[in-house]
Design a protein around this motif. Structure first.
Motif, PDB file in Angstrom:
ATOM      1  N   LYS A 285      15.685 -52.821  14.661  1.00 41.58           N
ATOM      2  CA  LYS A 285      16.463 -52.056  15.638  1.00 41.58           C
ATOM      3  C   LYS A 285      17.765 -51.548  15.021  1.00 41.58           C
ATOM      4  O   LYS A 285      18.191 -50.416  15.267  1.00 41.58           O
ATOM      5  CB  LYS A 285      16.765 -52.923  16.857  1.00 41.58           C
ATOM      6  N   ALA A 286      18.405 -52.409  14.226  1.00 35.44           N
ATOM      7  CA  ALA A 286      19.672 -52.034  13.604  1.00 35.44           C
ATOM      8  C   ALA A 286      19.516 -50.857  12.652  1.00 35.44           C
ATOM      9  O   ALA A 286      20.445 -50.073  12.463  1.00 35.44           O
ATOM     10  CB  ALA A 286      20.260 -53.236  12.872  1.00 35.44           C
ATOM     11  N   LYS A 287      18.321 -50.726  12.076  1.00 33.03           N
ATOM     12  CA  LYS A 287      18.047 -49.612  11.165  1.00 33.03           C
ATOM     13  C   LYS A 287      17.622 -48.346  11.915  1.00 33.03           C
ATOM     14  O   LYS A 287      17.384 -47.308  11.290  1.00 33.03           O
ATOM     15  CB  LYS A 287      16.946 -49.996  10.183  1.00 33.03           C
ATOM     16  N   GLY A 288      17.523 -48.445  13.246  1.00 37.41           N
ATOM     17  CA  GLY A 288      17.142 -47.291  14.039  1.00 37.41           C
ATOM     18  C   GLY A 288      15.658 -46.990  14.031  1.00 37.41           C
ATOM     19  O   GLY A 288      15.232 -45.883  14.377  1.00 37.41           O
ATOM     20  N   ILE A 289      14.846 -47.970  13.635  1.00 38.30           N
ATOM     21  CA  ILE A 289      13.394 -47.787  13.612  1.00 38.30           C
ATOM     22  C   ILE A 289      12.831 -48.151  14.979  1.00 38.30           C
ATOM     23  O   ILE A 289      13.053 -49.253  15.482  1.00 38.30           O
ATOM     24  CB  ILE A 289      12.740 -48.650  12.519  1.00 38.30           C
ATOM     25  N   ASN A 290      12.122 -47.229  15.587  1.00 38.46           N
ATOM     26  CA  ASN A 290      11.526 -47.441  16.907  1.00 38.46           C
ATOM     27  C   ASN A 290      10.019 -47.597  16.751  1.00 38.46           C
ATOM     28  O   ASN A 290       9.315 -46.634  16.452  1.00 38.46           O
ATOM     29  CB  ASN A 290      11.856 -46.260  17.832  1.00 38.46           C
ATOM     30  N   ILE A 291       9.526 -48.818  16.916  1.00 38.11           N
ATOM     31  CA  ILE A 291       8.093 -49.089  16.765  1.00 38.11           C
ATOM     32  C   ILE A 291       7.373 -48.627  18.022  1.00 38.11           C
ATOM     33  O   ILE A 291       7.537 -49.199  19.106  1.00 38.11           O
ATOM     34  CB  ILE A 291       7.832 -50.594  16.535  1.00 38.11           C
ATOM     35  N   THR A 292       6.572 -47.578  17.907  1.00 40.26           N
ATOM     36  CA  THR A 292       5.920 -46.995  19.084  1.00 40.26           C
ATOM     37  C   THR A 292       4.418 -47.231  19.146  1.00 40.26           C
ATOM     38  O   THR A 292       3.807 -46.982  20.185  1.00 40.26           O
ATOM     39  CB  THR A 292       6.176 -45.481  19.132  1.00 40.26           C
ATOM     40  N   ASP A 293       3.827 -47.671  18.041  1.00 34.09           N
ATOM     41  CA  ASP A 293       2.400 -48.001  18.109  1.00 34.09           C
ATOM     42  C   ASP A 293       2.084 -49.050  17.047  1.00 34.09           C
ATOM     43  O   ASP A 293       2.924 -49.440  16.245  1.00 34.09           O
ATOM     44  CB  ASP A 293       1.508 -46.761  17.980  1.00 34.09           C
ATOM     45  N   ASP A 294       0.847 -49.531  17.073  1.00 32.61           N
ATOM     46  CA  ASP A 294       0.441 -50.620  16.191  1.00 32.61           C
ATOM     47  C   ASP A 294       0.372 -50.172  14.737  1.00 32.61           C
ATOM     48  O   ASP A 294       0.671 -50.949  13.821  1.00 32.61           O
ATOM     49  CB  ASP A 294      -0.911 -51.162  16.663  1.00 32.61           C
ATOM     50  N   ALA A 295      -0.021 -48.930  14.518  1.00 27.16           N
ATOM     51  CA  ALA A 295      -0.090 -48.420  13.153  1.00 27.16           C
ATOM     52  C   ALA A 295       1.273 -48.484  12.481  1.00 27.16           C
ATOM     53  O   ALA A 295       1.366 -48.759  11.281  1.00 27.16           O
ATOM     54  CB  ALA A 295      -0.615 -46.988  13.152  1.00 27.16           C
ATOM     55  N   MET A 296       2.347 -48.261  13.225  1.00 23.68           N
ATOM     56  CA  MET A 296       3.688 -48.326  12.650  1.00 23.68           C
ATOM     57  C   MET A 296       4.031 -49.724  12.151  1.00 23.68           C
ATOM     58  O   MET A 296       4.782 -49.880  11.192  1.00 23.68           O
ATOM     59  CB  MET A 296       4.732 -47.882  13.675  1.00 23.68           C
ATOM     60  N   VAL A 297       3.483 -50.741  12.803  1.00 28.75           N
ATOM     61  CA  VAL A 297       3.716 -52.116  12.346  1.00 28.75           C
ATOM     62  C   VAL A 297       3.083 -52.306  10.971  1.00 28.75           C
ATOM     63  O   VAL A 297       3.685 -52.889  10.065  1.00 28.75           O
ATOM     64  CB  VAL A 297       3.148 -53.125  13.364  1.00 28.75           C
ATOM     65  N   VAL A 298       1.873 -51.786  10.803  1.00 26.77           N
ATOM     66  CA  VAL A 298       1.196 -51.868   9.511  1.00 26.77           C
ATOM     67  C   VAL A 298       1.953 -51.060   8.465  1.00 26.77           C
ATOM     68  O   VAL A 298       2.170 -51.512   7.331  1.00 26.77           O
ATOM     69  CB  VAL A 298      -0.262 -51.381   9.633  1.00 26.77           C
ATOM     70  N   GLU A 299       2.371 -49.868   8.830  1.00 28.84           N
ATOM     71  CA  GLU A 299       3.086 -48.999   7.896  1.00 28.84           C
ATOM     72  C   GLU A 299       4.440 -49.581   7.477  1.00 28.84           C
ATOM     73  O   GLU A 299       4.883 -49.392   6.340  1.00 28.84           O
ATOM     74  CB  GLU A 299       3.295 -47.627   8.549  1.00 28.84           C
ATOM     75  N   THR A 300       5.081 -50.297   8.392  1.00 29.38           N
ATOM     76  CA  THR A 300       6.424 -50.818   8.138  1.00 29.38           C
ATOM     77  C   THR A 300       6.410 -52.107   7.323  1.00 29.38           C
ATOM     78  O   THR A 300       7.286 -52.321   6.472  1.00 29.38           O
ATOM     79  CB  THR A 300       7.160 -51.070   9.470  1.00 29.38           C
ATOM     80  N   PHE A 301       5.405 -52.951   7.562  1.00 24.65           N
ATOM     81  CA  PHE A 301       5.442 -54.291   6.984  1.00 24.65           C
ATOM     82  C   PHE A 301       4.353 -54.570   5.949  1.00 24.65           C
ATOM     83  O   PHE A 301       4.185 -55.711   5.514  1.00 24.65           O
ATOM     84  CB  PHE A 301       5.350 -55.337   8.104  1.00 24.65           C
ATOM     85  N   SER A 302       3.607 -53.548   5.550  1.00 25.91           N
ATOM     86  CA  SER A 302       2.573 -53.781   4.539  1.00 25.91           C
ATOM     87  C   SER A 302       2.318 -52.507   3.745  1.00 25.91           C
ATOM     88  O   SER A 302       2.817 -51.435   4.094  1.00 25.91           O
ATOM     89  CB  SER A 302       1.266 -54.258   5.190  1.00 25.91           C
ATOM     90  N   ASP A 303       1.516 -52.648   2.696  1.00 22.58           N
ATOM     91  CA  ASP A 303       1.105 -51.495   1.900  1.00 22.58           C
ATOM     92  C   ASP A 303      -0.255 -50.964   2.333  1.00 22.58           C
ATOM     93  O   ASP A 303      -0.788 -50.031   1.711  1.00 22.58           O
ATOM     94  CB  ASP A 303       1.036 -51.891   0.417  1.00 22.58           C
ATOM     95  N   THR A 304      -0.830 -51.547   3.365  1.00 23.30           N
ATOM     96  CA  THR A 304      -2.132 -51.109   3.857  1.00 23.30           C
ATOM     97  C   THR A 304      -2.034 -49.707   4.439  1.00 23.30           C
ATOM     98  O   THR A 304      -1.160 -49.420   5.261  1.00 23.30           O
ATOM     99  CB  THR A 304      -2.659 -52.081   4.932  1.00 23.30           C
ATOM    100  N   ARG A 305      -2.916 -48.845   4.011  1.00 22.34           N
ATOM    101  CA  ARG A 305      -2.940 -47.481   4.536  1.00 22.34           C
ATOM    102  C   ARG A 305      -3.787 -47.446   5.813  1.00 22.34           C
ATOM    103  O   ARG A 305      -4.826 -48.098   5.903  1.00 22.34           O
ATOM    104  CB  ARG A 305      -3.514 -46.509   3.503  1.00 22.34           C
ATOM    105  N   VAL A 306      -3.329 -46.682   6.777  1.00 21.84           N
ATOM    106  CA  VAL A 306      -3.994 -46.592   8.071  1.00 21.84           C
ATOM    107  C   VAL A 306      -4.915 -45.380   8.092  1.00 21.84           C
ATOM    108  O   VAL A 306      -4.467 -44.244   7.917  1.00 21.84           O
ATOM    109  CB  VAL A 306      -2.969 -46.509   9.218  1.00 21.84           C
ATOM    110  N   LYS A 307      -6.191 -45.617   8.303  1.00 20.23           N
ATOM    111  CA  LYS A 307      -7.187 -44.550   8.391  1.00 20.23           C
ATOM    112  C   LYS A 307      -7.198 -43.956   9.793  1.00 20.23           C
ATOM    113  O   LYS A 307      -7.121 -44.681  10.787  1.00 20.23           O
ATOM    114  CB  LYS A 307      -8.573 -45.112   8.051  1.00 20.23           C
ATOM    115  N   LEU A 308      -7.281 -42.627   9.878  1.00 21.86           N
ATOM    116  CA  LEU A 308      -7.430 -41.954  11.164  1.00 21.86           C
ATOM    117  C   LEU A 308      -8.860 -41.458  11.332  1.00 21.86           C
ATOM    118  O   LEU A 308      -9.431 -40.883  10.398  1.00 21.86           O
ATOM    119  CB  LEU A 308      -6.472 -40.773  11.276  1.00 21.86           C
ATOM    120  N   VAL A 309      -9.423 -41.692  12.518  1.00 21.56           N
ATOM    121  CA  VAL A 309     -10.747 -41.163  12.858  1.00 21.56           C
ATOM    122  C   VAL A 309     -10.655 -40.485  14.220  1.00 21.56           C
ATOM    123  O   VAL A 309      -9.757 -40.780  15.014  1.00 21.56           O
ATOM    124  CB  VAL A 309     -11.829 -42.268  12.883  1.00 21.56           C
ATOM    125  N   GLU A 310     -11.579 -39.605  14.475  1.00 19.57           N
ATOM    126  CA  GLU A 310     -11.512 -38.830  15.718  1.00 19.57           C
ATOM    127  C   GLU A 310     -11.830 -39.679  16.935  1.00 19.57           C
ATOM    128  O   GLU A 310     -12.765 -40.476  16.942  1.00 19.57           O
ATOM    129  CB  GLU A 310     -12.467 -37.641  15.659  1.00 19.57           C
TER     130      GLU A 310
END
Length: 235
Positions: free
Chosen positions: A186-211
């Motif tokens: 929060k102090a860094k101004g990061i607003n976590i709005t979905d689950d993918a952001m948690v993965v993107e913020t705290f790991s090197d795992t890439r998030v795949k998008l599918v339709e």
């Protein structure tokens, strides 16, 4: 392989301007939350954890789960102050022997088993997968005064939906990391709005998008009720 679904129904629905919480508003004589639960109940999903607003557990058990016979709902838990708090509480309620978990907004009534399967397949291959659809409209980046500053290439833009699907051990570990560091985030101004952001913020795992589907809408405003009823009539 064991698959669980966390269905989030802990929001206040303030944009509905109604005394009835959004998830309990009726669409075609069924509460909104019924449709998402029904989709997972009738699918390959092994277990459903329903996350509800504080004080709503007894109501949801009697009027939603028991009334409509949702036998796959193994736990009903109270959510937290923010969406990510509710997801973490849901993750801790899932059975420990779960392999994959789908996290779904209960206000998206038109998820299908085909969408679920695409998301599971993506998670099996990539550990993290979310459904979405390419945007149809041109998107503008604007400044604080409302003036356009740039126009990103529409081909690179997707609108994100749910379910968002992950290896269970991965996403639970990352949500626990978020809990430990959320004040720092929060102090860094990061607003976590979905689950993918948690993965993107705290790991090197890439998030795949599918339709997903353009019909996989989130019911948020009064206008969406009419759209949802029209989709139901067209089925």
């Amino acid at each position: 392989m064991k698959t669980a679904a966390i269905v989030l129904a802990a929001g206040s629905g303030s944009r509905m301007h109604s005394d009835i919480k959004k998830q309990y508003m009726e669409i075609s004589e069924r509460p909104l939350i019924y449709y998402a639960l029904k989709a997972f109940e009738d699918s390959f999903t092994d277990e459903i954890v329903l996350v509800v607003s504080p004080g709503d557990i007894d109501y949801c058990k009697a009027e939603i789960v028991d009334r409509y016979g949702f036998s796959k709902v193994t736990r009903i838990v109270e959510g937290g102050a923010e969406r990510y708090d509710s997801v973490r509480l849901g993750l801790h309620a899932v059975s420990d022997n779960t392999d994959y978990v789908m996290i779904h907004d209960g206000a998206r009534p038109f998820v299908t088993e085909e969408i679920m399967q695409r998301s599971i397949d993506g998670a099996k291959m990539n550990r993290a997968c979310v459904v979405g659809m390419p945007v149809k409209d041109t998107i503008k980046i604007v400044d604080e005064s409302g003036f356009a500053t740039s126009t990103p290439d529409r081909k690179t833009l997707w609108m994100i939906q749910t379910p968002q699907t992950f290896e269970y051990d991965l996403i639970r570990k990352l949500y626990d990391m978020l809990e430990d560091k959320k004040e720092e985030i929060k102090a860094k101004g990061i607003n976590i709005t979905d689950d993918a952001m948690v993965v993107e913020t705290f790991s090197d795992t890439r998030v795949k998008l599918v339709e997903g589907s353009y019909n996989n809408i989130k019911v948020t405003t009064p206008e969406d009720i009419g759209i949802a009823e029209e989709i139901l009539r067209s089925r």
